[in-house]
Write a protein that holds these residues in place. Structure first.
Motif, PDB file in Angstrom:
ATOM      1  N   LYS A 113      -5.826   6.437   0.587  1.00  0.00           N
ATOM      2  CA  LYS A 113      -6.422   7.766   0.389  1.00  0.00           C
ATOM      3  C   LYS A 113      -7.592   7.702  -0.593  1.00  0.00           C
ATOM      4  O   LYS A 113      -7.682   8.477  -1.556  1.00  0.00           O
ATOM      5  N   ALA A 114      -8.484   6.770  -0.327  1.00  0.00           N
ATOM      6  CA  ALA A 114      -9.619   6.556  -1.217  1.00  0.00           C
ATOM      7  C   ALA A 114     -10.631   7.687  -1.103  1.00  0.00           C
ATOM      8  O   ALA A 114     -10.958   8.138   0.005  1.00  0.00           O
ATOM      9  N   SER A 115     -11.115   8.157  -2.235  1.00  0.00           N
ATOM     10  CA  SER A 115     -12.189   9.150  -2.260  1.00  0.00           C
ATOM     11  C   SER A 115     -13.488   8.538  -2.756  1.00  0.00           C
ATOM     12  O   SER A 115     -14.554   9.133  -2.605  1.00  0.00           O
ATOM     13  N   ARG A 116     -13.399   7.374  -3.363  1.00  0.00           N
ATOM     14  CA  ARG A 116     -14.550   6.664  -3.888  1.00  0.00           C
ATOM     15  C   ARG A 116     -14.316   5.177  -3.736  1.00  0.00           C
ATOM     16  O   ARG A 116     -13.199   4.708  -3.925  1.00  0.00           O
ATOM     17  N   CYS A 119       0.823  -1.212   0.000  1.00  0.00           N
ATOM     18  CA  CYS A 119       0.000   0.000   0.000  1.00  0.00           C
ATOM     19  C   CYS A 119       0.856   1.261   0.000  1.00  0.00           C
ATOM     20  O   CYS A 119       0.453   2.296  -0.528  1.00  0.00           O
ATOM     21  N   THR A 120       2.044   1.161   0.583  1.00  0.00           N
ATOM     22  CA  THR A 120       2.913   2.342   0.625  1.00  0.00           C
ATOM     23  C   THR A 120       3.452   2.694  -0.753  1.00  0.00           C
ATOM     24  O   THR A 120       3.902   3.812  -0.975  1.00  0.00           O
ATOM     25  N   ALA A 121       3.424   1.744  -1.675  1.00  0.00           N
ATOM     26  CA  ALA A 121       3.885   2.015  -3.039  1.00  0.00           C
ATOM     27  C   ALA A 121       2.740   2.361  -3.976  1.00  0.00           C
ATOM     28  O   ALA A 121       2.956   2.591  -5.169  1.00  0.00           O
ATOM     29  N   ALA A 122       1.507   2.392  -3.449  1.00  0.00           N
ATOM     30  CA  ALA A 122       0.347   2.658  -4.293  1.00  0.00           C
ATOM     31  C   ALA A 122       0.303   4.117  -4.719  1.00  0.00           C
ATOM     32  O   ALA A 122       0.742   5.017  -3.994  1.00  0.00           O
ATOM     33  N   LEU A 123      -0.233   4.345  -5.910  1.00  0.00           N
ATOM     34  CA  LEU A 123      -0.447   5.695  -6.412  1.00  0.00           C
ATOM     35  C   LEU A 123      -1.735   6.226  -5.796  1.00  0.00           C
ATOM     36  O   LEU A 123      -2.774   5.570  -5.840  1.00  0.00           O
ATOM     37  N   THR A 124      -1.681   7.424  -5.226  1.00  0.00           N
ATOM     38  CA  THR A 124      -2.834   7.996  -4.543  1.00  0.00           C
ATOM     39  C   THR A 124      -3.075   9.422  -5.011  1.00  0.00           C
ATOM     40  O   THR A 124      -2.159  10.056  -5.558  1.00  0.00           O
ATOM     41  N   PRO A 125      -4.288   9.966  -4.813  1.00  0.00           N
ATOM     42  CA  PRO A 125      -5.479   9.375  -4.209  1.00  0.00           C
ATOM     43  C   PRO A 125      -6.132   8.359  -5.147  1.00  0.00           C
ATOM     44  O   PRO A 125      -5.825   8.325  -6.338  1.00  0.00           O
ATOM     45  N   THR A 126      -7.029   7.560  -4.608  1.00  0.00           N
ATOM     46  CA  THR A 126      -7.576   6.459  -5.385  1.00  0.00           C
ATOM     47  C   THR A 126      -9.103   6.461  -5.431  1.00  0.00           C
ATOM     48  O   THR A 126      -9.776   7.002  -4.559  1.00  0.00           O
TER      49      THR A 126
END
Length: 404
Positions: A181-184, A7-14
């Motif tokens: 950092k999900a917005s949806r 998760c620390t390597a994920a592109l955000t926000p998602t």
């Protein structure tokens, strides 16, 4: 598409579609659809439209298996892919489906969300039972199908004791809010999560609303005359040889994808040379027997990947010289089973290509199952087997020609 198990390597926000998604069938694609191509400035609707051949089952609450856009049969995701799986990697697998690079700004200069599928590795059922789970779509197939839909990122959450111990509220706060950092968020109405699977989709919607996150609850759907779209129903169809049902629920032909390896070369001695295909061990096998198939060579093109990535794609030429492999195929007859006539002990997957010859060793083939011809059987002699194979080839040739 960016693929990571951290998760620390994920592109955000998602913008997140959450679930197991084994098979990426029509119901699963309906869950993924709300997260595609959405910027931060757009309104976040939670009403999921059903296509004309999809019927909602919103009142039912079963295991997560929901999905697609307009029709019950959609070939748009039927791409040849290389099988195999790996863990703990970060990498950019091929270009985005729309040709654009991954960035946090859309074409209008507006901040946007990364369309992200979040799933679990291994499958939670495998973790809790300790038994390997056979998959309709091993990891490489899942990656290719998601990329074809336009998904920009796949996050594989390592399903371990720590993750399994998180309560529903802790999962939302730690994974979805703090790390991704999900917005949806989009889930099927039957989605369950958190310690002991205590959290429901409605719970997720309630918890996420406290962080200002919109959650789309996608209803279950039926296909055709009432078959519920589910991975379990697809497995049942494949296990019984009912390809019509399985392929309809998938929205594409079920495919067996693997590398051509050396075999006993028995087929050559009776005039029907076969390519012996080595599948990932976790691949779900259909009913043992003979199938009419369409075969292509996997051709993925160039990729860029993180140096820490162990995920590897191979480039393969087209099976037909001068043609791109994603646009060409060769008809064939495939045998799945233990070959009782020659006292085989382990299941094998072998395909004889109709009206074609050449060296395929080391190539990665994708065989789409079109029709179940007959169950596996033991013949009294190799001559009897040869006669039956010829009959199988004649039937497959006519059948496949009619389906072009």
């Amino acid at each position: 598409m960016w693929v990571t198990s951290s998760c620390t390597a994920a592109l955000t926000p998602t913008s997140v579609a959450l679930g197991n998604f084994d098979g990426l069938h029509l119901g699963h694609r309906q869950v993924v659809q709300p997260i595609l191509n959405r910027s931060l400035g757009q309104n976040s609707a939670t009403v999921i439209a059903s296509g004309p051949n999809l019927r909602s089952n919103a009142g039912r609450d079963e295991n997560l298996e929901s999905e697609p856009p307009a029709t019950c049969y959609n070939d748009s995701a039927a791409l040849p892919v290389q099988s195999g799986s790996s863990h703990n990697f970060d990498g950019l697998i091929g270009p985005r489906a729309d040709g654009n690079s991954l960035s946090g700004i859309d074409s209008d200069g507006v901040d946007r969300l990364y369309s992200t599928v979040v799933t679990f590795d291994p499958h939670p059922q495998e973790f809790f039972t300790g038994q390997p789970k056979k998959l309709l779509t091993p990891l490489a197939e899942k990656v290719e199908l998601l990329a074809a839909m336009g998904v920009e990122q796949l996050v594989l959450l390592p399903f371990d004791r720590e993750l399994a111990a998180l309560t529903a509220s802790e999962f939302v706060e730690e994974i979805l809010v703090r790390q991704l950092k999900a917005s949806r968020i989009s889930v099927g109405v039957d989605f369950r999560f958190g310690r002991g699977r205590a959290g429901t989709a409605v719970d997720l919607q309630s918890l996420a609303s406290g962080y200002g996150i919109d959650v789309a609850l996608v209803p279950l759907h039926n296909c055709g005359e009432g078959d519920r779209i589910s991975s379990s129903a697809i497995r049942e169809g494949l296990a019984s040889g009912d390809l019509t049902r399985a392929n309809q629920l998938l929205g594409r032909p079920y495919s067996l994808v693997g590398t051509v390896v050396g075999g006993q070369r028995l087929g050559r001695t009776i005039g029907f040379p076969t390519a012996n295909i080595e599948l990932p061990p976790e691949k779900f096998l259909p009913r043992f027997g003979v199938y009419a198939v369409r075969v292509s060579v996997k051709d993925r093109g160039g990729i860029m990947k993180d140096e820490s990535s162990s995920y590897n794609w191979e480039n393969s030429p087209s099976i037909i010289p001068g043609k791109a492999s994603d646009l060409s195929f060769v008809n064939g007859v495939m045998n799945v089973g233990c070959r009782p006539t020659v006292d085989g002990l382990q299941p094998t997957v072998e395909v004889h290509l109709l009206d074609w010859s050449g060296d395929l060793y080391g190539q990665t083939l994708s065989a789409s199952l079109v029709e179940f011809l007959r169950p596996e059987q033991k013949f009294a002699s190799l001559d009897a087997l040869k006669t039956q194979i010829q009959a199988d080839c004649d039937i497959a040739r006519s059948l496949l020609a009619a389906k072009v």
